[in-house]
Design a protein around this motif. Structure first.
Motif, short mmCIF file in Angstrom:
data_model
loop_
_atom_site.label_atom_id
_atom_site.label_comp_id
_atom_site.label_asym_id
_atom_site.label_seq_id
_atom_site.Cartn_x
_atom_site.Cartn_y
_atom_site.Cartn_z
N PRO A 1 19.81 -13.44 -61.40
CA PRO A 1 21.26 -13.47 -61.17
C PRO A 1 21.68 -14.53 -60.16
O PRO A 1 22.68 -15.22 -60.36
CB PRO A 1 21.56 -12.05 -60.66
CG PRO A 1 20.49 -11.22 -61.26
CD PRO A 1 19.26 -12.08 -61.27
N VAL B 1 25.46 -15.43 -60.13
CA VAL B 1 25.99 -14.07 -60.16
C VAL B 1 25.70 -13.41 -58.83
O VAL B 1 24.55 -13.32 -58.41
CB VAL B 1 25.35 -13.24 -61.30
CG1 VAL B 1 25.84 -11.79 -61.25
CG2 VAL B 1 25.68 -13.87 -62.65
N LEU C 1 19.67 -10.56 -65.98
CA LEU C 1 21.12 -10.48 -66.11
C LEU C 1 21.53 -9.28 -66.95
O LEU C 1 20.87 -8.94 -67.93
CB LEU C 1 21.67 -11.75 -66.77
CG LEU C 1 21.61 -13.06 -65.98
CD1 LEU C 1 22.06 -14.21 -66.86
CD2 LEU C 1 22.49 -12.98 -64.74
N GLU D 1 27.17 -9.73 -67.58
CA GLU D 1 27.07 -10.95 -66.78
C GLU D 1 26.80 -12.16 -67.66
O GLU D 1 27.41 -13.22 -67.49
CB GLU D 1 25.97 -10.78 -65.73
CG GLU D 1 26.32 -9.75 -64.67
CD GLU D 1 25.14 -9.34 -63.81
OE1 GLU D 1 25.36 -8.77 -62.73
OE2 GLU D 1 23.98 -9.57 -64.23
#
Length: 284
Positions: free
Chosen positions: A20, A25, A37, A41
């Protein structure tokens, strides 16, 4: 036992391995309940719906070429992995003839560490690829909801021209000429990119100004520029805009800064604080 390699299976593997943080993210408080992920996302990064990601991973859908490129960019696939994804999806893959849209880990770290100034990354044809929280705060555009032409600065400049935050250039004609010149140079470097050729064709049809600049054979280079920005939250700002190049991945990095000690520097600090408190918020 079925050992056949499928796009659905590979997408599940690639999503599970994706970090991420590398994808930009932010981790929320508490432990993540899944490795890699989340579908939501990945969907946000690729500008598709979570349900579409679910159907792809279940083998109930087949992505188009542009969607596959967006997924490849979001998952940070290598060139060999992207070629495999194209083969599994039944698409021809001409990676040498397409405008690159991959961002190196070092550029991703640059975006993350320059959090107090607006910074965004574009491909060589000026299609938006990534940004930090300050970029939408400054521009007033929901960039994560855009893909393809809708995320291309040249298309937005000549066709949409509807940005909520007004940017004044010292020489608007020269600024537009430089964008057209950039597109001409990129089109010559990537003649097999059909999406790029189609966008240029439609730009010439949709915008008389673009068509005139294209026909003139204009040559103009991007350089550091001083720009005036009328922002709905903090008012008028005088900012320097630098366009940097990353030769390793052939992208353009755009950074806005203010001269230290000026009123504009303080306004940029206020905007930074607001974006930190309200990440993802877009000012009308």
């Amino acid at each position: 036992m079925n050992d056949r390699v499928t796009l659905a299976g590979q997408l599940r593997v690639w999503r599970a391995r994706a970090q991420p943080g590398d994808a930009g993210v932010r981790s929320l408080a508490g432990a993540r309940r899944t490795s890699g992920l989340r579908r939501e996302e990945l969907a946000a990064l690729a500008c598709v719906s979570p349900d579409y990601i679910k159907r792809l991973e279940q083998g109930r859908a087949n992505p188009s070429g542009p969607v596959l490129r967006a997924l490849s960019r979001a998952l940070h696939l290598s060139e060999a992995e992207y070629v495999l994804a194209c083969q599994l999806a039944g698409h021809a893959c001409e990676t040498e003839g397409l405008v690159p849209q991959r961002i190196s880990p070092s550029v991703l770290r640059l975006i993350d560490r320059l959090g107090r100034v607006p910074i965004a990354v574009f491909d060589a044809a000026w299609t938006h690829l990534d940004h930090n929280d300050m970029w939408p705060a400054l521009t007033g555009v929901d960039w994560m909801g855009r893909r393809g032409r809708a995320a291309n600065m040249v298309w937005m400049t000549f066709v949409e021209d509807s940005a909520p935050v007004h940017v004044r250039h010292p020489d608007p004609r020269q600024h537009k000429a430089s964008m057209v010149a950039d597109l001409r140079e990129v089109a010559a470097r990537y003649p097999a990119d059909l999406e790029l050729r189609g966008m240029i064709r439609d730009l010439r049809s949709a915008s008389t100004e673009f068509a005139d600049l294209w026909a003139s054979g204009c040559v103009a280079a991007h350089s550091t520029a001083h720009k005036t920005i009328d922002h709905p939250l903090v008012g008028r700002m005088e900012l320097d805009c630098d366009t940097l190049s990353s030769h390793g991945c052939n992208v353009r990095i755009v950074v806005f800064t203010a001269e230290p000690g000026t009123e504009s520097a303080e306004k940029l600090r206020v905007l930074s604080a607001d974006s930190a408190e309200n990440p993802g918020h877009i000012h009308p």
